[in-house]
Each structure stands twice: as structure tokens, then as C-alpha cells.
Design a protein around this motif. Structure first.
Motif, PDB file in Angstrom:
ATOM      1  N   ASP A  66       1.591   3.829   2.033  1.00 59.97           N
ATOM      2  CA  ASP A  66       1.284   2.892   3.110  1.00 59.97           C
ATOM      3  C   ASP A  66       0.525   1.717   2.510  1.00 59.97           C
ATOM      4  O   ASP A  66      -0.648   1.841   2.147  1.00 59.97           O
TER       5      ASP A  66
ATOM      6  N   ALA B  48      -0.621  -0.818   3.910  1.00 59.61           N
ATOM      7  CA  ALA B  48      -1.707  -1.343   4.740  1.00 59.61           C
ATOM      8  C   ALA B  48      -3.052  -0.783   4.299  1.00 59.61           C
ATOM      9  O   ALA B  48      -4.084  -1.464   4.393  1.00 59.61           O
TER      10      ALA B  48
ATOM     11  N   ASN C 246      -3.679  -1.402  -0.630  1.00 61.39           N
ATOM     12  CA  ASN C 246      -3.194  -2.754  -0.935  1.00 61.39           C
ATOM     13  C   ASN C 246      -3.933  -3.406  -2.100  1.00 61.39           C
ATOM     14  O   ASN C 246      -3.820  -4.606  -2.308  1.00 61.39           O
TER      15      ASN C 246
ATOM     16  N   GLU D 140       5.298  -1.304   5.053  1.00 58.13           N
ATOM     17  CA  GLU D 140       4.463  -2.477   5.364  1.00 58.13           C
ATOM     18  C   GLU D 140       4.013  -3.164   4.074  1.00 58.13           C
ATOM     19  O   GLU D 140       2.833  -3.444   3.849  1.00 58.13           O
TER      20      GLU D 140
ATOM     21  N   MET E  52       1.538  -6.215   3.443  1.00 60.59           N
ATOM     22  CA  MET E  52       0.084  -6.105   3.502  1.00 60.59           C
ATOM     23  C   MET E  52      -0.567  -6.090   2.124  1.00 60.59           C
ATOM     24  O   MET E  52      -1.787  -6.128   2.008  1.00 60.59           O
TER      25      MET E  52
ATOM     26  N   THR F 192       9.391  -3.715   5.433  1.00 56.68           N
ATOM     27  CA  THR F 192       8.469  -4.651   6.077  1.00 56.68           C
ATOM     28  C   THR F 192       9.088  -5.226   7.341  1.00 56.68           C
ATOM     29  O   THR F 192      10.320  -5.311   7.481  1.00 56.68           O
TER      30      THR F 192
END
Length: 620
Positions: free
Chosen positions: A83, A85, A88, A116, A119, A145
């Protein structure tokens, strides 16, 4: 109590053939796997809930399967989901790069699914570039994304991009019907269609709405239950509203809108839905566009029936009015009044106006205006002329009766109350009663019986007197009369002008010209004053010649030519003067407007200025 699994997880597709609405992408991926053309960096982009992560998981499992392996094997040790998010940073990407170097223990490929990915920070993107461009043979990266525009171009250029589209209403409705059948839920076609429309192209949202509605209604999924639970306005509301609009029933239309608001619906949502309803009716009127109508079969029949009653011109104007109301809704201070006004305008589009044009309802104009009483031109009788010419006084009187003296109109005016022809007017002017010597002797007038008899003959009957009519000062007739009177005064003034031919010099003419310019400047006529100063007037005989650079200045000067020449004729005591204006386009070059042009003009007069500028390196 058995644990409940939401439909979005329970019915998540396990193979490419189960993916809804993305046939182009799934076929491309299958062919790439079969022909060994699969890229090592893939980017899945598109709206939420359309199957990006699902396709990534199916692809990761598909490329590790062999013919001899169990089809239900999920290869959990070979699939890594990250993930972005929450991971990152550069350190997270560095850890990922370290893991990529280790080959898989089971299967052929290690698949890294980064969800995602937009991010990631700028530094993390840059740290990921080299590994993404040249990954090990056993590593495949799948980036997912919803916002492709936030990914830096260097990452995009290293990936094979797959754009996922929104799922159509028909595909979503069919898949919901399949799930309802699997769950043993009796669902109406219109109910599933409303859920699919509400999902707005996202299959995950459609499944979430379906679970909520089933929890509300149980095993019977009806259209009414869906509309009540989702708080949406169904097509019945708009069909009823359109019928009221076509019937021009404004009171009932406002009552229905009040009921819609009382149920908690938003006026903005209602007016936007009404515009969409008009669009659907317009689509129904042409067989070529009827496929654009995304409704159920039963609903399509109702739309088609109402479309036959609604003219295309009305629907186009209705869409325009509803869309205009939609745009103004948020900025309006009285939003309810705005929607009600739009509904009243819509209900007036098809109003034929038969009641308004019915002759039984029209009051004739003659009821309000009475025809003017005709007043014949009054002519003096021979007896009246004799009375005026002889000036017959009654015994003991020193002056004629007032009634026997008809007033003489002033020069240039006309008395509308007492119209007199030219003959009688001449007689009145030649009458001795108008002489000043006799007028000075008039004092008090004592009317006797004989004078009263003469008065009865001279005075016209009372019935023929026309009542005084006042004219508004703003009426067209009064403006026309005023212009005629000004023209008469001007002509009279020109006739009274005595010819003057006094000699004068050109210097005196220029002094008078300068005085008039200064006078206009003091009055605030700055533009006219600047035009008068544009060129120095030259005297050629009795003509004052002036040269202007363009036609605009010439027209502006000709507009005040009458007043200018009147001033000069009066000042110079010469009535033979005339103004001659010529236009010379080249004359415009004589005037300096910009700083550079002004500097060039000064340099022509004093060449040392250029030496001064170059010595001190000055800017103009």
C-alpha cells in the motif's frame, strides 16, 4: 451467528472471464500470457471499483500456474501487495528493492502489486526508477492508481499502461441479477437498474448498495424499496411532472414540488434529474438514438409513450431552462423560488394562449378611449368682420368688448383652441382695434345689451369647443414639435443676420480660434479642444483651412462646425467665412506620441542630445 461476507469480497472474480465490463483489457492480458509478451512493469489506471486490483491478483496467479498444479492455488508466497499510501518513503522502496533480488521458492514469478502508487513521494519515485526499468527476470511490477496524472512521466514511460473504463449500467445490472439469483433474491429489473445507475460505473459501489437494499427489503427486492432506501427520485416522479408541464397545470405542479421537498429531496437533485428526463424523452423520439436510453424494458415503454406527446422543440427548450436553473442553483439566495420559477416557465412553453386570445375576453379599445370631437375650422362671418373693422362700441363705452376682440397669435405659434384661417388673421392684423394708441386708451369694459348681442354672434357655440389636451414632455410628438420650433427659430435668426464684411488679418483669426479653443477647454470639452489644437488654421481668402490626420477628427469637428463658425463670424465681424477641412493620413507622422518619437523630435532640433545619451548610456 454465521459470519457475513460482503458481496464485493464473496463474489470477487477468480478468473479473467469473471471480470465485468473490461473485456478488452482481460483479452489483452490473456494473449500476452499465452504468447509470452507480458511486460515486467504494468500500470493499471481507472476509476474506483472497476477491477484494477482484482485483475492484478488474477494476473499474478495466472502467470505462476502450470497445467499440473491445483487451479485453486493462490501462490500467496509469490504475491506481495504494497500500500503506497502508508509506505511512501525512500526506505520503503529500498526494502522493496532488496526483496526483489531474491528469486521465488515456488512458481516462476514474484509479483509486486503496488496499490495507490500516486501516493509515493518524489524521492521514492526516483529511487524506484532503476529497478522498474531493469528488474530481475523473475520480478513483475503491477502499479495501480486512480490518479494517473500525479505519477511522474519517467515512471509512466517505463510501464505498459492499461486504462480501465467505467462499467456500463447494463453490465452492472446483469451482474447484480446473477448475484441475486445465486442468493435466492427475487429482484425486479427496474430495482437492479436503479442500483446500477446509483453506482455510477463502480462495481464495488453497486455491490455495496445491493447488500444494503437486500438488508432492508429481504428476499423481495422491489423498485419502491430501492427508491425509499436510497432516497432517489424514480422515473414515476419525473413522468408525472412532465405530464403536468404538458397540461400547463402550474398550481398542481407547485404542489407536487412541495411534496418532493417534504420527503427530504434536494431541489438541485430534482431539477438536474428533470433535465436528464427531458434528454431521455428526446432520445426516444429517434430510432437511431433509442439505444442511448439506459432504462429497463418496462420503463422504456413508459418513456416512449410520453415522448409521443412531447414535441422536440419543447424538450430542447426544457433542457435549456432546466440546465440554466441547475447552473444558477448554488449561487441563488432563494433556491426554492428559482426552481419554482423554472417549473412555471416550463409549463408555459406549450401554452397555446387560446383563452388569452379569445374575443369574448377582450375589451375593445373604444371602451377606454372616446373619439375626439371634430372641431371645424372657425371662419369669421361678414357681420363679425364688420364688427371688428368698425370697432362698434356700445353707448358710453370707451373700449370694445373683450369677447369681440379675437386674440392674435404670436409670431411662430399657433393657438389650438381658436383655429383661424389666414384670411381672418390678416383681417385681425389690419384691424384698427390692434393699434397701440387705441389699446392705451382701453380701461374698464362695460358690456351692454347690444354688445351682448354682438358677443353671441362672434363667440362660437360651446358644444364645438375642444377640451384642452396636455402633451407629455417625453412623448415623440413633443420632441418633434420642439425640433420644428428650434429649426424655425434658427431660420428666423439666419434671416435676421445682417451681412458683415469687415476686413481682418490671419493673426486676428488665429487669436479668435485660440479663444474658442480655450473656452471649450474650460467647459470640459477636452477632446474637441485637442482637435482644434491639432493644426494651425490657415486663412485663404475667406476660407479657414485646417488639415487633420484622420476622418474621426474631421467628423468630430464638423459636428460643432455651426457653433465654431458662429463664434468666429461674430468675433471677426465677417459673415462670409467658411471652414475647409481636409484629411492627410501622412500628417499623423508629424505628431510624437511615444517617448522614442518625442526624443527623435527633440534630436532633430538639437543633435547634441544623441551625444549626451550615448555618453552617459541613457535609456529613452
Amino acid at each position: 451467528m454465521e459470519h457475513f461476507v460482503v458481496s464485493a469480497r464473496k463474489y470477487r472474480p477468480q478468473s479473467f472471464k469473471d471480470v465485468v465490463g473490461q473485456q478488452a483489457i482481460t483479452n489483452t492480458l490473456l494473449n500476452a500470457i499465452e504468447h509470452d509478451h507480458l511486460a515486467q512493469a504494468l500500470l493499471f489506471t481507472g476509476p474506483r471499483g472497476v477491477g484494477k486490483t482484482t485483475c492484478a491478483r488474477i494476473l499474478a496467479k495466472k502467470i505462476n500456474q502450470d497445467d499440473n498444479q491445483d487451479p485453486n492455488e493462490d501462490f500467496a508466497f509469490n504475491i506481495f501487495e504494497l500500500d503506497a499510501a502508508s509506505n511512501n518513503s525512500v526506505d520503503d522502496i529500498r526494502n522493496l528493492i532488496d526483496q526483489v533480488r531474491i528469486p521465488p521458492q515456488v512458481g516462476t514469478y514474484k509479483v509486486y502489486i503496488i496499490d495507490e502508487v500516486h501516493m509515493l513521494s518524489q524521492a521514492a519515485f526516483n529511487a524506484f526508477l532503476k529497478t522498474l526499468e531493469e528488474p530481475p527476470r523473475h520480478a513483475i511490477f503491477i502499479l495501480a492508481t486512480t490518479e494517473k496524472h500525479k505519477i511522474i512521466p519517467t515512471i509512466l514511460s517505463r510501464c505498459q499502461i492499461f486504462d480501465f473504463k467505467r462499467i456500463t449500467v447494463k453490465d452492472a445490472k446483469d451482474y447484480l441479477g446473477y448475484i441475486a439469483e445465486q442468493e435466492g433474491v427475487a429482484a425486479e429489473d427496474d430495482a437492479l437498474h436503479i442500483i446500477a445507475q446509483k453506482a455510477d460505473g463502480a462495481m464495488r459501489d453497486a455491490l455495496s448498495i445491493y447488500d444494503r437494499v437486500v438488508s432492508f427489503s429481504g428476499k423481495e427486492l422491489t423498485r419502491q424499496a430501492v427508491t425509499e432506501n436510497l432516497n432517489v427520485l424514480d422515473y414515476d416522479t419525473y413522468i408525472t411532472t412532465t405530464d403536468l408541464i404538458l397540461e400547463n397545470d402550474i398550481p398542481q405542479l407547485l404542489v407536487q414540488y412541495n411534496e418532493i421537498l417534504s420527503h427530504g429531496f434536494d431541489g438541485h437533485h430534482f431539477i438536474a434529474g428533470l433535465a436528464s428526463h427531458f434528454r431521455d424523452l428526446l432520445v426516444c423520439q429517434n430510432p437511431k438514438t433509442i439505444n442511448l436510453l439506459e432504462v429497463g424494458e418496462n420503463t422504456k415503454a413508459l418513456y416512449f409513450k410520453q415522448a409521443q406527446k412531447a414535441p422536440a422543440q419543447f424538450l430542447l427548450k426544457g433542457i435549456e431552462l432546466a440546465n440554466e436553473c441547475d447552473l444558477k442553483y448554488k449561487s441563488s439566495r432563494n433556491q426554492r423560488l428559482l426552481v419554482e420559477l423554472c417549473l412555471m416557465q416550463l409549463a408555459s412553453l406549450t401554452f397555446s394562449g387560446e383563452k388569452k386570445n379569445d374575443s369574448s375576453f377582450i375589451i375593445p379599445a373604444s371602451h377606454f378611449t372616446q373619439p375626439p370631437v371634430p372641431t371645424p375650422a372657425y371662419k369669421l362671418t361678414p357681420k363679425e368682420k364688420e364688427v371688428i373693422s368698425k370697432n362698434e362700441y356700445s353707448q358710453g363705452d370707451s373700449a370694445p368688448p373683450k369677447e369681440a376682440q379675437l386674440p392674435t397669435p404670436a409670431e411662430g405659434t399657433c393657438d389650438p383652441q381658436n383655429p383661424v384661417n389666414e384670411e381672418s388673421q390678416n383681417d385681425l392684423q389690419s384691424s384698427p382695434a390692434n393699434e397701440p394708441a387705441e389699446l392705451d386708451q382701453q380701461q374698464e369694459v362695460q358690456v351692454s345689451g347690444s354688445a351682448s348681442a354682438e358677443e353671441e354672434q362672434v363667440t362660437p357655440p360651446a358644444e364645438t369647443e375642444k377640451p384642452e389636451r396636455k402633451v407629455s414632455g417625453l412623448s415623440l410628438k413633443s420632441i418633434q414639435k420642439k425640433k420644428e420650433l428650434e429649426a424655425q427659430k434658427r431660420e428666423a435668426k439666419e434671416e435676421e443676420v445682417i451681412e458683415k464684411n469687415t476686413e481682418f488679418t490671419e493673426e486676428e483669426m488665429r487669436e479668435a480660434w485660440k479663444e474658442y479653443t480655450q473656452e471649450q477647454n474650460e467647459k470640459g470639452e477636452k477632446i474637441l479642444a485637442s482637435i482644434l489644437q491639432t493644426d494651425i488654421p490657415v486663412l485663404k481668402g475667406k476660407d479657414i483651412c485646417m488639415e487633420l490626420p484622420n476622418d474621426t477628427m474631421k467628423l468630430e469637428l464638423e459636428r460643432v462646425q455651426y457653433y465654431l463658425m458662429g463664434f468666429l463670424k461674430e468675433k471677426l465681424q465677417n459673415t462670409h467665412l467658411q471652414l475647409k477641412i481636409t484629411v492627410n493620413e501622412k500628417a499623423e507622422k508629424k505628431f510624437a506620441f511615444t517617448p522614442i518619437e518625442k526624443f527623435e523630435k527633440l534630436k532633430e532640433k538639437n543633435p547634441l542630445l544623441e551625444k549626451l545619451r550615448s555618453t552617459f548610456d541613457l535609456d529613452v
